[in-house]
Every structure is written in C-alpha cells, then in structure tokens.
Design an enzyme around this catalytic site. Structure first.
Site, PDB file in Angstrom:
ATOM      1  N   ALA A  48      42.452  77.210 -12.748  1.00  0.00           N
ATOM      2  CA  ALA A  48      41.306  76.406 -13.201  1.00  0.00           C
ATOM      3  C   ALA A  48      40.073  76.622 -12.321  1.00  0.00           C
ATOM      4  CB  ALA A  48      41.694  74.929 -13.208  1.00  0.00           C
ATOM      5  N   ILE A  93      46.359  74.148 -16.238  1.00  0.00           N
ATOM      6  CA  ILE A  93      47.785  74.089 -16.604  1.00  0.00           C
ATOM      7  C   ILE A  93      48.105  72.866 -17.461  1.00  0.00           C
ATOM      8  CG2 ILE A  93      48.633  75.467 -14.661  1.00  0.00           C
ATOM      9  CD1 ILE A  93      49.609  72.778 -13.386  1.00  0.00           C
ATOM     10  N   THR A 118      57.245  71.822  -1.742  1.00  0.00           N
ATOM     11  CA  THR A 118      56.941  71.614  -0.331  1.00  0.00           C
ATOM     12  C   THR A 118      58.042  70.838   0.379  1.00  0.00           C
ATOM     13  OG1 THR A 118      55.423  70.425   1.136  1.00  0.00           O
ATOM     14  CG2 THR A 118      55.593  69.595  -1.095  1.00  0.00           C
ATOM     15  N   ASP A 119      58.105  71.013   1.697  1.00  0.00           N
ATOM     16  CA  ASP A 119      59.054  70.209   2.483  1.00  0.00           C
ATOM     17  C   ASP A 119      58.622  68.741   2.571  1.00  0.00           C
ATOM     18  OD1 ASP A 119      56.859  70.507   4.181  1.00  0.00           O
ATOM     19  OD2 ASP A 119      57.984  71.326   5.868  1.00  0.00           O
ATOM     20  N   GLU A 120      57.349  68.463   2.195  1.00  0.00           N
ATOM     21  CA  GLU A 120      56.857  67.074   2.329  1.00  0.00           C
ATOM     22  C   GLU A 120      57.577  66.112   1.398  1.00  0.00           C
ATOM     23  OE1 GLU A 120      52.763  66.329   2.825  1.00  0.00           O
ATOM     24  OE2 GLU A 120      52.400  68.201   3.879  1.00  0.00           O
ATOM     25  N   TYR A 169      50.130  63.023  -2.371  1.00  0.00           N
ATOM     26  CA  TYR A 169      50.406  64.445  -2.595  1.00  0.00           C
ATOM     27  C   TYR A 169      51.908  64.690  -2.644  1.00  0.00           C
ATOM     28  CZ  TYR A 169      51.461  69.258  -1.270  1.00  0.00           C
ATOM     29  OH  TYR A 169      52.008  70.524  -1.219  1.00  0.00           O
ATOM     30  N   LYS A 218      54.319  65.934  -5.813  1.00  0.00           N
ATOM     31  CA  LYS A 218      55.143  67.146  -5.787  1.00  0.00           C
ATOM     32  C   LYS A 218      56.615  66.793  -6.011  1.00  0.00           C
ATOM     33  CE  LYS A 218      54.057  70.845  -4.942  1.00  0.00           C
ATOM     34  NZ  LYS A 218      53.592  71.948  -5.854  1.00  0.00           N
TER      35      LYS A 218
HETATM   36  P1  NAD Z   1      45.498  75.764  -2.806  1.00  0.00           P
HETATM   37  O1  NAD Z   1      44.923  74.395  -2.836  1.00  0.00           O
HETATM   38  O2  NAD Z   1      44.965  76.765  -1.850  1.00  0.00           O
HETATM   39  O3  NAD Z   1      45.383  76.433  -4.264  1.00  0.00           O
HETATM   40  C1  NAD Z   1      45.671  75.732  -5.422  1.00  0.00           C
HETATM   41  C2  NAD Z   1      45.204  76.580  -6.613  1.00  0.00           C
HETATM   42  O4  NAD Z   1      45.558  75.872  -7.821  1.00  0.00           O
HETATM   43  C3  NAD Z   1      43.698  76.799  -6.665  1.00  0.00           C
HETATM   44  O5  NAD Z   1      43.412  78.141  -6.976  1.00  0.00           O
HETATM   45  C4  NAD Z   1      43.227  75.881  -7.784  1.00  0.00           C
HETATM   46  O6  NAD Z   1      42.072  76.356  -8.452  1.00  0.00           O
HETATM   47  C5  NAD Z   1      44.443  75.887  -8.706  1.00  0.00           C
HETATM   48  N1  NAD Z   1      44.519  74.698  -9.552  1.00  0.00           N
HETATM   49  C6  NAD Z   1      44.379  73.402  -9.165  1.00  0.00           C
HETATM   50  N2  NAD Z   1      44.501  72.586 -10.232  1.00  0.00           N
HETATM   51  C7  NAD Z   1      44.731  73.392 -11.310  1.00  0.00           C
HETATM   52  C8  NAD Z   1      44.973  73.132 -12.688  1.00  0.00           C
HETATM   53  N3  NAD Z   1      44.987  71.891 -13.169  1.00  0.00           N
HETATM   54  N4  NAD Z   1      45.190  74.179 -13.496  1.00  0.00           N
HETATM   55  C9  NAD Z   1      45.177  75.445 -13.013  1.00  0.00           C
HETATM   56  N5  NAD Z   1      44.950  75.739 -11.731  1.00  0.00           N
HETATM   57  C10 NAD Z   1      44.749  74.729 -10.875  1.00  0.00           C
HETATM   58  O7  NAD Z   1      47.055  75.552  -2.610  1.00  0.00           O
HETATM   59  P2  NAD Z   1      48.099  76.390  -1.728  1.00  0.00           P
HETATM   60  O8  NAD Z   1      48.026  75.932  -0.340  1.00  0.00           O
HETATM   61  O9  NAD Z   1      47.960  77.822  -2.048  1.00  0.00           O
HETATM   62  O10 NAD Z   1      49.467  75.840  -2.324  1.00  0.00           O
HETATM   63  C11 NAD Z   1      50.044  76.467  -3.470  1.00  0.00           C
HETATM   64  C12 NAD Z   1      51.332  75.745  -3.826  1.00  0.00           C
HETATM   65  O11 NAD Z   1      52.232  75.796  -2.730  1.00  0.00           O
HETATM   66  C13 NAD Z   1      51.120  74.255  -4.130  1.00  0.00           C
HETATM   67  O12 NAD Z   1      51.958  73.911  -5.194  1.00  0.00           O
HETATM   68  C14 NAD Z   1      51.563  73.554  -2.855  1.00  0.00           C
HETATM   69  O13 NAD Z   1      52.068  72.277  -3.147  1.00  0.00           O
HETATM   70  C15 NAD Z   1      52.645  74.486  -2.373  1.00  0.00           C
HETATM   71  N6  NAD Z   1      52.869  74.529  -0.923  1.00  0.00           N
HETATM   72  C16 NAD Z   1      51.809  74.726  -0.057  1.00  0.00           C
HETATM   73  C17 NAD Z   1      52.059  74.829   1.323  1.00  0.00           C
HETATM   74  C18 NAD Z   1      50.939  75.069   2.295  1.00  0.00           C
HETATM   75  O14 NAD Z   1      51.182  75.051   3.498  1.00  0.00           O
HETATM   76  N7  NAD Z   1      49.720  75.338   1.854  1.00  0.00           N
HETATM   77  C19 NAD Z   1      53.365  74.709   1.797  1.00  0.00           C
HETATM   78  C20 NAD Z   1      54.403  74.487   0.895  1.00  0.00           C
HETATM   79  C21 NAD Z   1      54.146  74.421  -0.461  1.00  0.00           C
HETATM   80  O1  DAU Z   2      54.495  71.066   4.887  1.00  0.00           O
HETATM   81  C1  DAU Z   2      53.935  71.731   3.808  1.00  0.00           C
HETATM   82  C2  DAU Z   2      52.553  71.178   3.524  1.00  0.00           C
HETATM   83  O2  DAU Z   2      51.713  71.645   4.568  1.00  0.00           O
HETATM   84  C3  DAU Z   2      52.011  71.602   2.172  1.00  0.00           C
HETATM   85  O3  DAU Z   2      52.807  71.072   1.150  1.00  0.00           O
HETATM   86  C4  DAU Z   2      50.558  71.117   1.992  1.00  0.00           C
HETATM   87  O4  DAU Z   2      50.032  71.611   0.788  1.00  0.00           O
HETATM   88  C5  DAU Z   2      49.745  71.633   3.161  1.00  0.00           C
HETATM   89  O5  DAU Z   2      48.432  71.123   3.058  1.00  0.00           O
HETATM   90  C6  DAU Z   2      50.367  71.232   4.492  1.00  0.00           C
HETATM   91  O6  DAU Z   2      50.271  69.811   4.682  1.00  0.00           O
HETATM   92  P1  DAU Z   2      49.870  69.191   6.110  1.00  0.00           P
HETATM   93  O7  DAU Z   2      49.302  67.858   5.891  1.00  0.00           O
HETATM   94  O8  DAU Z   2      51.002  69.325   7.077  1.00  0.00           O
HETATM   95  O9  DAU Z   2      48.753  70.275   6.533  1.00  0.00           O
HETATM   96  P2  DAU Z   2      47.320  70.107   7.240  1.00  0.00           P
HETATM   97  O10 DAU Z   2      46.869  71.473   7.596  1.00  0.00           O
HETATM   98  O11 DAU Z   2      46.417  69.241   6.444  1.00  0.00           O
HETATM   99  O12 DAU Z   2      47.672  69.341   8.568  1.00  0.00           O
HETATM  100  C7  DAU Z   2      48.609  69.885   9.508  1.00  0.00           C
HETATM  101  C8  DAU Z   2      48.764  68.875  10.626  1.00  0.00           C
HETATM  102  O13 DAU Z   2      47.551  68.842  11.379  1.00  0.00           O
HETATM  103  C9  DAU Z   2      48.986  67.449  10.148  1.00  0.00           C
HETATM  104  O14 DAU Z   2      49.855  66.797  11.066  1.00  0.00           O
HETATM  105  C10 DAU Z   2      47.597  66.815  10.191  1.00  0.00           C
HETATM  106  C11 DAU Z   2      46.946  67.538  11.354  1.00  0.00           C
HETATM  107  N1  DAU Z   2      45.500  67.768  11.245  1.00  0.00           N
HETATM  108  C12 DAU Z   2      45.018  68.336  10.100  1.00  0.00           C
HETATM  109  C13 DAU Z   2      43.661  68.595   9.978  1.00  0.00           C
HETATM  110  C14 DAU Z   2      43.119  69.206   8.709  1.00  0.00           C
HETATM  111  C15 DAU Z   2      44.671  67.481  12.310  1.00  0.00           C
HETATM  112  O15 DAU Z   2      45.127  66.994  13.354  1.00  0.00           O
HETATM  113  N2  DAU Z   2      43.326  67.756  12.197  1.00  0.00           N
HETATM  114  C16 DAU Z   2      42.793  68.295  11.066  1.00  0.00           C
HETATM  115  O16 DAU Z   2      41.566  68.522  11.003  1.00  0.00           O
END
Ligand code: NAD
Ligand code: DAU
Length: 371
Positions: free
Chosen positions: A38, A64, A136-138, A162, A166
C-alpha cells in the site's frame, strides 16, 4: 511441500519484505514474484529499484484489505504462495494510534486468508499452495531476566496493541488451516536490523540521528533486553520454512544475541566513532556527527520517559527450526552492525528522503518534547 514458484509477497516495500524479495529473486531468479504494497509511510518504492528490471518481478500498489484485488492477483498471475509481511509494525505508533494496526494486521490478514481460501481451496486452483504469515516474538509477551527463551509452545500474552494485533492474525491463520484446510505456516521472529529499515526502530534511528548530531533517545533505564537478528538471516529462516517446513506448523526464528538497549546503542556509538573517525570523506559528509568534531557519539545519549507497557525482555529458542530444518543464523552482531552502519552511511539519500516531512514532525513530538 509442493513446488511453489509463483509468489504474492505483501508489504515488500517495507524493511524485511524488501530484503526478502531481493534475497528471493537473487536466489530463485526463475520464480515469479508479485509484490503487493500500500506504500504507507513505511513503504518505499526506492527500496525495490534494483529489482525493477528483473523479468519475473512485478509491483502492485494496493491494500491487503482489498480482497477483490488479492483474488484477482492470485488468479491472473496464477500465484500459489503468499508470504505476508504487510503490517503496521512499530510498537510506539500502536500506542499513539492503534486503529491502523487493527485494520491492516487483523482485518488485512483476514482478507488475505479469505482470498486464498476462495481461489485456492473453493475454486481448487492450487492444490499445493502455501500461506505464510510473518509474525513476531512479541506475541509471547515479556520475559524476566532468568526466564528461559520463548519456545513455540509459550502461551500468547501480547502487551501492546501491535503485539495483540499480530497475535490475533496468527490465531486466524491457524484457524484457516484447521477449519478450511488452507495450507499455512507461521514464523515468529525476534528484532531485525539491517539495510532499508525505517529510521524509527532503535538501530536505524540511532545511526540516522548520530550522524546528524541529534539526541539518541533511550527509553526508561535502557536495561530492557532484545534478541537481535540480521535481516538476511531472517530471510534465510523464512526460506527454510517455505521450502521444508511442515504445513500448519509454527517456527521461531531468532539471533541468540541478547543485548540491553543501552549496551547496544553504546556499541553502535563506538563503531560509528571508529568508522567515521578514520575517514576524512565521511567527516566531510557528516560534519554534525560527534566523531567529526572529536567527540564521542555516546555523548548524544538521552534517557527519556519509558514506553507504556514496555516489554522487559525477549529471547528466542530456535531449537525447532534448527533441528527440523537445519537453520542457524550466520551473521554475528559485530558483523551485522558494521554492514548496517556502512549501508546507512552510503545511502543517505534513501533515509534522508523518508525522514523529512510528516515523519520528522511525528518523531519530534514523541522524543524531543519527552513523553
Ligand atoms: P515495515 O513497517 O518496515 O513495512 C511494512 C510494509 O507493509 C510497508 O511497506 C507498508 O507500506 C506495507 N503495508 C502496511 N499496511 C499495508 C496494507 N494495508 N496493505 C498493503 N501493504 C501494507 O515492517 P517490517 O519491519 O519490515 O516488518 C514486516 C513484517 O515482519 C511485519 O509483519 C512485522 O510484524 C514482522 N516482524 C518484524 C520484525 C522487526 O524487527 N522489524 C520482527 C519480527 C517480525
Ligand atoms: O521483537 C520483534 C519486534 O521488534 C517486531 O515485531 C517489531 O515490528 C519491531 O518494531 C521490534 O519491536 P521493538 O519495540 O522491540 O523495536 P524498537 O526498535 O521500537 O525498540 C527496541 C527497543 O529499544 C525497545 O526496548 C524500545 C527501545 N527504544 C526504541 C526506540 C525507537 C529506545 O530505547 N529508544 C528508541 O528511540
């Protein structure tokens, strides 16, 4: 698993999805890949530029939640695999505005499941299909310091909107397997880092802020623990699950690299000081970075108020994917941080473009003014 060579990959203009389609199209160049995204604030076509010339790759801008569109894509392109990355993914945004998380993560996943059921099961168009949910592990909640890492049997105890969204999606995926015979799998992964990550997540934000001499916000005590995985290793894990994982099964993917947030940020600061400190060219390009002025990046660290409902610790037990599918992460934290830092240092056009405008206003209201 039946041989699947044509995929709908949702959310692949985002961080992990874009890394995944780069990985997949390089490794399996004969597979067809249709991306549906999107292009929300987190989606970026520029992350896919290198694939535009690939003959088996195509991009569709769409949501989606649009079931008719998804059905048409499955039929028209004869797709028999879905890998669902599309999501609202940032915990802080789910606290300030949960609605989009319910819409995309729950309703959107449901619409994808319904489209897949209709085309693949009801119309019988793909007997050997696979619907893979990237989770995610969350969903497992939070661990104490002495708790064992999450296994796939850990109860679901999500703490943020969030994580709850999930978790709901995971339950729907499971239900479609059990009730409708849709062939599904789920992977629950720990914190990813690497190229193309939107600079709102800890590692990307730290890098993009420190090179501009901006504050590095640390929530609460900074002692919360995350298990970090280089994004390529996540892609490899999903590959193993798609190629060899059992349908109806869940697999944890993690890095086995637990770090406190403050420990991680300090390590990144030291690395940046070294890399920028040794390069006159980088000092000229990033004059506001502390290392360009003979100061330490760690001097930018600022403790700010804690995230509400902040999970204390995540740790992942990867025994199942290791024993059943022979998976181990390959990139250790030092190497992964070095690769990531270098990517951001060399791709400032990419992150400068996503950090201007409304995003910058949002982040300023969250961190600079305190919460
Ligand atoms: P991101 O936020 O970087 O990307 C999300 C993408 O989804 C974007 O390109 C956005 O445009 C698209 N999107 C959002 N809403 C949409 C919709 N309604 N229809 C179509 N597209 C849409 O996310 P990410 O960090 O790449 O995470 C990807 C997946 O992995 C997610 O499902 C997240 O829950 C999971 N995940 C992320 C992490 C992490 O550390 N980032 C860890 C474990 C699991
Ligand atoms: O565990 C998997 C998850 O990891 C994914 O499912 C999520 O999509 C992804 O965003 C991530 O979640 P977190 O909340 O763990 O990630 P974030 O990078 O936002 O934060 C990591 C840790 O750092 C968390 O304990 C919050 C802290 N934090 C985060 C930010 C952005 C800070 O202390 N300062 C910050 O500015």
């Amino acid at each position: 698993m039946a041989d699947i060579h044509s995929w709908l990959v949702t959310g692949a203009a985002g961080f992990i999805g874009s890394n995944f389609v780069h990985y997949w199209c390089t490794r399996y160049p004969d597979d067809r890949v249709v991306v549906l995204d999107a292009l929300t604030y987190a989606g970026n076509r520029n992350s896919l530029t290198a694939l535009e010339a690939h003959e088996n790759f195509s991009f569709v801008q769409g949501d989606i939640t649009d079931q008719a569109l998804v059905e048409a894509l499955l039929r028209d392109h004869q797709l028999d695999g879905i890998v669902n990355f599309a999501a609202e993914s940032h915990v802080d945004r789910s606290i300030t505005g949960p609605d989009a998380f319910i819409s995309t993560n729950i309703v959107g996943t449901h619409r994808l499941l319904e489209a897949a059921r209709k085309v693949w099961v009801t119309e019988g168009r793909a007997a050997g299909h696979r619907f893979h949910q990237v989770s995610t592990d969350e969903v497992y909640g939070s661990l104490g310091n002495d708790d064992p890492p999450f296994t796939e049997e850990h109860p679901y105890l999500p703490n943020s909107p969030y994580a709850a969204s999930k978790a709901s999606a995971d339950h729907l995926v499971r239900a479609y397997q059990e009730t409708f015979g849709l062939r599904t799998s789920i992977s629950n992964c720990s914190n990813n880092y690497g190229p193309y990550q939107f600079p709102e997540k800890l590692i990307a934000l730290t890098i993009c802020n420190l090179v501009r001499g901006k504050a590095l916000p640390i929530y609460g005590t900074g002692m919360n623990i995350r298990d970090w995985l280089f994004v390529d290793d996540h892609c490899r894990g999903i590959d193993r699950v798609l190629r060899a994982g059992k349908t109806g099964r869940t697999y944890n993917i993690g890095g086995g690299t637990e770090m406190t947030n403050i420990g991680l940020v300090q390590r990144l600061c030291e690395l940046a000081d070294q890399v920028i400190g040794e390069s006159a060219e980088l000092q000229a390009r990033y004059p506001d970075a502390p290392a360009s002025k003979g100061r330490t990046s760690a001097s930018l660290i600022e403790y700010v108020s804690d995230r509400p409902g902040h999970d204390w610790r995540y740790a992942i037990d990867i025994s199942r994917i290791d024993q059943e599918l022979g998976y181990q992460p390959l990139t250790d934290l030092d190497r992964g941080l070095e690769l990531t830092l270098n990517w951001y240092l060399n791709n400032d056009q990419w992150w400068q473009a996503v950090m201007d405008g409304s995003y910058q206003q949002w982040i300023d209201s969250q961190y600079t003014a305190g919460r």
